[in-house]
Write a protein that holds these residues in place. Sequence first.
Motif, PDB file in Angstrom:
ATOM      1  N   ASN A   1      -5.331 141.624 -16.442  1.00  0.00           N
ATOM      2  CA  ASN A   1      -6.527 141.748 -17.234  1.00  0.00           C
ATOM      3  C   ASN A   1      -6.199 141.188 -18.841  1.00  0.00           C
ATOM      4  OD1 ASN A   1      -9.055 141.035 -18.843  1.00  0.00           O
ATOM      5  ND2 ASN A   1      -9.977 142.487 -17.592  1.00  0.00           N
ATOM      6  N   PRO A   2      -6.360 140.252 -19.589  1.00  0.00           N
ATOM      7  CA  PRO A   2      -5.762 140.248 -20.657  1.00  0.00           C
ATOM      8  C   PRO A   2      -6.612 141.184 -21.869  1.00  0.00           C
ATOM      9  CG  PRO A   2      -6.695 138.254 -20.456  1.00  0.00           C
ATOM     10  CD  PRO A   2      -7.214 139.049 -18.896  1.00  0.00           C
ATOM     11  N   LEU A   3      -7.852 141.398 -21.359  1.00  0.00           N
ATOM     12  CA  LEU A   3      -8.868 142.095 -22.334  1.00  0.00           C
ATOM     13  C   LEU A   3      -8.207 143.455 -22.154  1.00  0.00           C
ATOM     14  CD1 LEU A   3     -12.433 140.538 -21.765  1.00  0.00           C
ATOM     15  CD2 LEU A   3     -10.161 139.717 -23.383  1.00  0.00           C
ATOM     16  N   VAL A   4      -7.158 144.004 -21.774  1.00  0.00           N
ATOM     17  CA  VAL A   4      -7.425 145.711 -21.288  1.00  0.00           C
ATOM     18  C   VAL A   4      -6.152 145.612 -22.375  1.00  0.00           C
ATOM     19  CG1 VAL A   4      -6.045 146.708 -19.371  1.00  0.00           C
ATOM     20  CG2 VAL A   4      -7.393 145.627 -18.791  1.00  0.00           C
ATOM     21  N   ALA A   5      -5.752 145.027 -22.685  1.00  0.00           N
ATOM     22  CA  ALA A   5      -4.744 145.426 -23.900  1.00  0.00           C
ATOM     23  C   ALA A   5      -5.418 145.891 -25.774  1.00  0.00           C
ATOM     24  CB  ALA A   5      -3.789 144.198 -24.165  1.00  0.00           C
ATOM     25  N   TYR A   6      -6.560 144.726 -26.089  1.00  0.00           N
ATOM     26  CA  TYR A   6      -7.596 144.587 -26.308  1.00  0.00           C
ATOM     27  C   TYR A   6      -8.343 146.296 -26.297  1.00  0.00           C
ATOM     28  CZ  TYR A   6      -6.373 140.183 -27.522  1.00  0.00           C
ATOM     29  OH  TYR A   6      -5.214 138.923 -27.932  1.00  0.00           O
ATOM     30  N   LEU A   7      -8.848 146.258 -25.653  1.00  0.00           N
ATOM     31  CA  LEU A   7      -9.806 147.707 -25.084  1.00  0.00           C
ATOM     32  C   LEU A   7      -8.917 148.607 -25.895  1.00  0.00           C
ATOM     33  CD1 LEU A   7     -11.782 146.873 -21.731  1.00  0.00           C
ATOM     34  CD2 LEU A   7     -13.293 147.053 -24.002  1.00  0.00           C
ATOM     35  N   GLY A   8      -7.471 148.731 -24.986  1.00  0.00           N
ATOM     36  CA  GLY A   8      -7.268 149.901 -25.359  1.00  0.00           C
ATOM     37  C   GLY A   8      -6.592 149.854 -26.313  1.00  0.00           C
ATOM     38  N   SER A   9      -6.692 149.401 -28.005  1.00  0.00           N
ATOM     39  CA  SER A   9      -6.350 149.427 -28.905  1.00  0.00           C
ATOM     40  C   SER A   9      -7.548 149.858 -29.913  1.00  0.00           C
ATOM     41  CB  SER A   9      -5.934 147.909 -29.821  1.00  0.00           C
ATOM     42  OG  SER A   9      -4.449 147.082 -29.299  1.00  0.00           O
ATOM     43  N   LEU A  10      -8.693 149.699 -29.149  1.00  0.00           N
ATOM     44  CA  LEU A  10      -9.913 149.967 -29.314  1.00  0.00           C
ATOM     45  C   LEU A  10     -10.125 151.707 -29.135  1.00  0.00           C
ATOM     46  CD1 LEU A  10     -12.324 146.815 -28.650  1.00  0.00           C
ATOM     47  CD2 LEU A  10     -11.723 147.879 -31.207  1.00  0.00           C
ATOM     48  N   MET A  11      -9.770 152.301 -27.942  1.00  0.00           N
ATOM     49  CA  MET A  11      -9.704 153.061 -27.583  1.00  0.00           C
ATOM     50  C   MET A  11      -8.700 154.054 -28.678  1.00  0.00           C
ATOM     51  SD  MET A  11     -10.091 151.861 -23.570  1.00  0.00           S
ATOM     52  CE  MET A  11      -9.906 153.992 -23.323  1.00  0.00           C
ATOM     53  N   ARG A  12      -7.880 153.399 -28.611  1.00  0.00           N
ATOM     54  CA  ARG A  12      -7.027 154.045 -29.325  1.00  0.00           C
ATOM     55  C   ARG A  12      -7.997 154.623 -30.852  1.00  0.00           C
ATOM     56  NH1 ARG A  12      -3.557 151.514 -26.470  1.00  0.00           N
ATOM     57  NH2 ARG A  12      -3.507 149.783 -27.721  1.00  0.00           N
ATOM     58  N   PHE A  13      -7.933 153.323 -31.441  1.00  0.00           N
ATOM     59  CA  PHE A  13      -8.773 153.303 -32.744  1.00  0.00           C
ATOM     60  C   PHE A  13      -9.742 154.343 -33.083  1.00  0.00           C
ATOM     61  CE2 PHE A  13     -12.520 151.569 -35.714  1.00  0.00           C
ATOM     62  CZ  PHE A  13     -11.417 151.600 -37.202  1.00  0.00           C
ATOM     63  N   ALA A  14     -11.322 153.894 -31.707  1.00  0.00           N
ATOM     64  CA  ALA A  14     -12.282 155.066 -32.122  1.00  0.00           C
ATOM     65  C   ALA A  14     -11.097 156.486 -32.253  1.00  0.00           C
ATOM     66  CB  ALA A  14     -12.735 154.465 -30.459  1.00  0.00           C
ATOM     67  N   THR A  15     -10.590 156.765 -31.010  1.00  0.00           N
ATOM     68  CA  THR A  15     -10.216 158.098 -31.119  1.00  0.00           C
ATOM     69  C   THR A  15      -9.684 158.584 -32.214  1.00  0.00           C
ATOM     70  OG1 THR A  15      -9.379 157.849 -28.201  1.00  0.00           O
ATOM     71  CG2 THR A  15      -8.785 159.831 -29.902  1.00  0.00           C
ATOM     72  N   ARG A  16      -8.675 158.132 -33.056  1.00  0.00           N
ATOM     73  CA  ARG A  16      -8.789 157.817 -34.468  1.00  0.00           C
ATOM     74  C   ARG A  16      -9.402 158.381 -35.694  1.00  0.00           C
ATOM     75  NH1 ARG A  16      -4.228 154.758 -33.251  1.00  0.00           N
ATOM     76  NH2 ARG A  16      -5.552 153.273 -34.689  1.00  0.00           N
ATOM     77  N   LEU A  17     -10.606 157.502 -35.751  1.00  0.00           N
ATOM     78  CA  LEU A  17     -11.353 157.604 -36.536  1.00  0.00           C
ATOM     79  C   LEU A  17     -12.662 158.567 -35.892  1.00  0.00           C
ATOM     80  CD1 LEU A  17     -13.058 155.942 -38.954  1.00  0.00           C
ATOM     81  CD2 LEU A  17     -14.418 154.831 -36.844  1.00  0.00           C
ATOM     82  N   ARG A  18     -12.697 159.272 -34.336  1.00  0.00           N
ATOM     83  CA  ARG A  18     -13.637 160.559 -34.256  1.00  0.00           C
ATOM     84  C   ARG A  18     -12.600 161.617 -35.103  1.00  0.00           C
ATOM     85  NH1 ARG A  18     -12.965 160.651 -28.457  1.00  0.00           N
ATOM     86  NH2 ARG A  18     -11.891 162.422 -29.036  1.00  0.00           N
ATOM     87  N   GLN A  19     -11.808 161.611 -34.727  1.00  0.00           N
ATOM     88  CA  GLN A  19     -10.688 163.302 -34.912  1.00  0.00           C
ATOM     89  C   GLN A  19     -10.458 163.483 -36.755  1.00  0.00           C
ATOM     90  OE1 GLN A  19      -7.030 161.913 -33.206  1.00  0.00           O
ATOM     91  NE2 GLN A  19      -7.555 162.921 -31.109  1.00  0.00           N
ATOM     92  N   GLN A  20     -10.616 161.558 -36.937  1.00  0.00           N
ATOM     93  CA  GLN A  20     -10.229 162.475 -39.062  1.00  0.00           C
ATOM     94  C   GLN A  20     -11.606 162.308 -38.593  1.00  0.00           C
ATOM     95  OE1 GLN A  20      -9.209 157.810 -40.137  1.00  0.00           O
ATOM     96  NE2 GLN A  20      -6.853 158.920 -39.565  1.00  0.00           N
ATOM     97  N   THR A  21     -13.290 162.033 -38.205  1.00  0.00           N
ATOM     98  CA  THR A  21     -14.415 162.411 -39.101  1.00  0.00           C
ATOM     99  C   THR A  21     -14.580 163.734 -38.868  1.00  0.00           C
ATOM    100  OG1 THR A  21     -15.558 159.851 -38.357  1.00  0.00           O
ATOM    101  CG2 THR A  21     -16.644 161.939 -38.375  1.00  0.00           C
TER     102      THR A  21
END
Length: 108
Positions: free
Chosen positions: A82-102
């Motif tokens: 699934n080519p969309l999984v790479a994008y989902l993985g990037s979004l999940m990492r971004f969301a995790t970083r944002l949550r930690q920073q917040t």
Amino acid sequence: MAVIAQFQPLDRGIVSDEIPAFFIGRNREGFWVARDANGRIGGIFLLQNSAVSFAKRNSEPKGCATIFPSEGIELDLENRGNPLVAYLGSLMRFATRLRQQTAAFIGK
């Protein structure tokens, strides 16, 4: 820290060279990975059924053996899943970083 399975040659007494074999398991992000035991093809998927279907489709008409390692696995080949999984993985990492920073900002 998660343990990652290393791809080892299969014991010929267990799996025949005539039947393709696929490792199927989860990667560190929780996505499903299907990888040919010989390292020819592999893919990342959202669902376990999709990973198993990929393995079956890429081993037609003979079918395949499926190996579910107890450790996590990472795809070390081009993603043919699934080519969309790479994008989902990037979004999940971004969301995790944002949550930690917040959380760090609120904690100050």
